[in-house]
Design a protein around this motif. Structure first.
Motif, PDB file in Angstrom:
ATOM      1  N   TRP A 184       0.812  -1.210   0.000  1.00 57.61           N
ATOM      2  CA  TRP A 184       0.000   0.000   0.000  1.00 57.61           C
ATOM      3  C   TRP A 184       0.851   1.269   0.000  1.00 57.61           C
ATOM      4  CZ3 TRP A 184      -5.291  -0.188  -0.358  1.00 57.61           C
ATOM      5  CH2 TRP A 184      -5.870  -1.447  -0.179  1.00 57.61           C
ATOM      6  N   ALA A 241      -4.096  -5.057   8.387  1.00 54.67           N
ATOM      7  CA  ALA A 241      -4.640  -3.716   8.627  1.00 54.67           C
ATOM      8  C   ALA A 241      -4.051  -3.096   9.889  1.00 54.67           C
ATOM      9  CB  ALA A 241      -6.162  -3.776   8.720  1.00 54.67           C
ATOM     10  N   ALA A 283      -1.849   0.309  10.032  1.00 56.94           N
ATOM     11  CA  ALA A 283      -2.162   1.451  10.890  1.00 56.94           C
ATOM     12  C   ALA A 283      -0.935   1.888  11.682  1.00 56.94           C
ATOM     13  CB  ALA A 283      -3.310   1.089  11.825  1.00 56.94           C
ATOM     14  N   GLN A 333     -14.076   4.147  -2.167  1.00 56.82           N
ATOM     15  CA  GLN A 333     -13.159   4.665  -1.149  1.00 56.82           C
ATOM     16  C   GLN A 333     -12.384   5.877  -1.643  1.00 56.82           C
ATOM     17  OE1 GLN A 333     -14.064   3.679   1.937  1.00 56.82           O
ATOM     18  NE2 GLN A 333     -11.946   3.249   2.481  1.00 56.82           N
ATOM     19  N   ALA A 393      -8.648   8.667  11.289  1.00 57.61           N
ATOM     20  CA  ALA A 393      -9.119   7.663  10.334  1.00 57.61           C
ATOM     21  C   ALA A 393      -8.132   6.496  10.219  1.00 57.61           C
ATOM     22  CB  ALA A 393      -9.343   8.300   8.967  1.00 57.61           C
ATOM     23  N   SER A 394      -6.833   6.812  10.239  1.00 60.20           N
ATOM     24  CA  SER A 394      -5.831   5.740  10.187  1.00 60.20           C
ATOM     25  C   SER A 394      -5.872   4.886  11.448  1.00 60.20           C
ATOM     26  CB  SER A 394      -4.434   6.343  10.010  1.00 60.20           C
ATOM     27  OG  SER A 394      -4.329   7.012   8.780  1.00 60.20           O
ATOM     28  N   GLN A 448      -8.528   2.057  12.079  1.00 53.31           N
ATOM     29  CA  GLN A 448      -8.341   0.697  11.560  1.00 53.31           C
ATOM     30  C   GLN A 448      -8.041  -0.296  12.678  1.00 53.31           C
ATOM     31  OE1 GLN A 448      -6.296   0.521   7.403  1.00 53.31           O
ATOM     32  NE2 GLN A 448      -5.343   2.203   8.501  1.00 53.31           N
ATOM     33  N   ASN A 475     -11.872   4.536   7.011  1.00 55.93           N
ATOM     34  CA  ASN A 475     -11.069   3.315   6.887  1.00 55.93           C
ATOM     35  C   ASN A 475     -11.652   2.151   7.676  1.00 55.93           C
ATOM     36  OD1 ASN A 475      -9.116   4.510   5.227  1.00 55.93           O
ATOM     37  ND2 ASN A 475      -8.014   5.332   6.990  1.00 55.93           N
ATOM     38  N   THR A 535     -11.964  -1.739   6.515  1.00 54.39           N
ATOM     39  CA  THR A 535     -11.185  -2.699   7.301  1.00 54.39           C
ATOM     40  C   THR A 535     -12.038  -3.867   7.760  1.00 54.39           C
ATOM     41  OG1 THR A 535      -9.696  -0.946   8.034  1.00 54.39           O
ATOM     42  CG2 THR A 535      -9.710  -2.963   9.341  1.00 54.39           C
TER      43      THR A 535
END
Length: 398
Positions: free
Chosen positions: A21, A136, A140, A229, A257-258, A261, A312, A316
């Motif tokens: 990613w 995930a 994060a 997304q 938001a991160s 997850q 997210n 997730t």
């Protein structure tokens, strides 16, 4: 009985699964650096970034039919090496744009190999939804640190700081790639491999010509999810300005938001397969419908902040079960590899689609577009369920 992923191999899979990613996470810095180094306009710099993502996705797509026969360890080592060398060359290159574009595309193709290998492993191990939930969690933590570190490195060494961080991450991936599982199909195992290194697939799954029942609809659901997304995320800046939020506040919201997850992924590891794959898939997608409407349609700064902070979390929850379901339907790894390709194609197309929509119909239309895509994703997931259940009820099938 499929084996359990554990030990150093698990650490390697989690890191490589998160590493793929990287182009999406550092995209804003890559665009900024391209504009500064080569005096590109915003649209040209954006096309360069999109080109890398498309090459990544097409490489993954091209490997889908042969992924079961690939030695995952060797493939990841070679791909990580090429990506590291290409990024190092890009860091040192001070010439024209042509070579820089070529190096970016080579790095993208190499990461496409890593996507194919990491996604295909969902077919080979027990509890694939847990594996992808743990990916995930790794993402994060890793990218939370990266997004904190990159501005500090840029402040010390200049715009190339982002590339230095990318190079360090790829070098770490190269070291861990040596501990990836081999995971080749029967009949494709090299004589040098010990039986413990290889994961045995059911006979006849190595080169299936057709996707199993329901897999096509689930792949359509994955594609619609990730187009949505990036449609939702692409114009978060203008939407926040419309609600009088400053850039610092928006940065805080994306940090939340991160971090969101983490509880979402921990929820999956707790839930396991208690309710099957479909309720979490539909639930996660419905949450994202609320996110899209809260970001662009429903007024108010607090509504925007809460919705964006959950952007997210819904993916997730939904995506690991999507990939796990595909892994259960297709033991060859082909369907999960296709999911990795469609994920990146969707993410590459989303911003352009959102841009056209915003320019022609306004920001509220972006929210409605994202919601419509998510409704399509829900419908495709339910059609996949219908096809899978219908296939299972046919005489002679389990």
């Amino acid at each position: 009985m499929k084996p359990v992923l554990a030990g150093v191999e698990k650490c390697a899979v989690l890191y490589i699964g998160a590493l793929v990613w990287l182009p999406n996470v550092v995209l804003p810095y890559d665009v900024m650096l391209s504009m500064q180094r080569f005096a590109l306009s915003e649209d040209h710099a954006g096309w360069l970034a999109t080109g890398q993502l498309l090459v990544l996705a097409l490489t993954t797509l091209g490997l889908a039919r042969v992924v079961a026969r690939l030695d995952k360890r060797r493939s990841c080592v070679l791909a990580s090496l090429v990506a590291t060398l290409a990024t190092g060359g890009l860091l040192l290159w001070n010439g024209g744009l042509g070579v820089a574009v070529a190096l970016k595309l080579v790095a993208g193709a190499s990461l496409g190999v890593l996507v194919a290998c990491s996604y295909s492993l969902a077919s080979y191990y027990q509890r694939p939804e847990k594996i992808f939930a743990e990916v995930a969690i790794t993402m994060a933590l890793l990218y939370g640190a990266v997004m904190t570190l990159v501005p500090q490195v840029i402040a010390r060494v200049g715009p190339h700081g982002a590339e230095l961080v990318e190079l360090a991450m790829l070098a770490a991936g190269l070291l861990l790639a040596w501990r990836m599982p081999v995971a080749k199909a029967p009949g494709a195992l090299a004589s040098a491999c010990s039986p413990a290194d290889a994961l045995r697939l059911p006979a006849g799954t190595g080169g299936a010509a057709r996707l199993p029942a329901g897999a096509g609809w689930m792949l359509a659901s994955v594609f619609a999810l990730f187009v949505s997304q990036t449609v939702s995320a692409g114009f978060a800046g203008p939407a926040s300005a419309q609600r009088q939020l400053n850039p610092e506040a928006l940065g805080t919201v994306f940090t939340v938001a991160s971090l969101a997850q983490l509880p979402a992924a921990l929820f999956i590891t707790w839930l396991k397969d208690r309710v099957g794959p479909y309720p979490p898939i539909v639930g996660g997608l419905l949450l994202l419908v609320g996110v899209a409407l809260g970001m662009y349609v429903v007024g108010g700064s607090w509504t925007f902040c809460i919705a964006t902070g959950l952007i997210n979390a819904g993916a997730t929850v939904a995506n690991p079960y999507m990939v796990a379901l595909l892994g259960g339907l297709d033991d060859s790894g082909r369907s999960t590899t296709l999911a990795g390709s469609l994920t990146n194609i969707g993410m590459a197309l989303g911003p352009a689609l959102a841009g056209v929509t915003a320019a022609t119909a306004g920001l509220a239309a972006v929210g409605w577009l994202a919601s419509a895509l998510l409704v399509c994703a829900i419908a495709a997931a339910l059609l996949a369920r219908h096809r899978v259940q219908g296939r299972a009820l046919q005489p002679g099938l389990a």
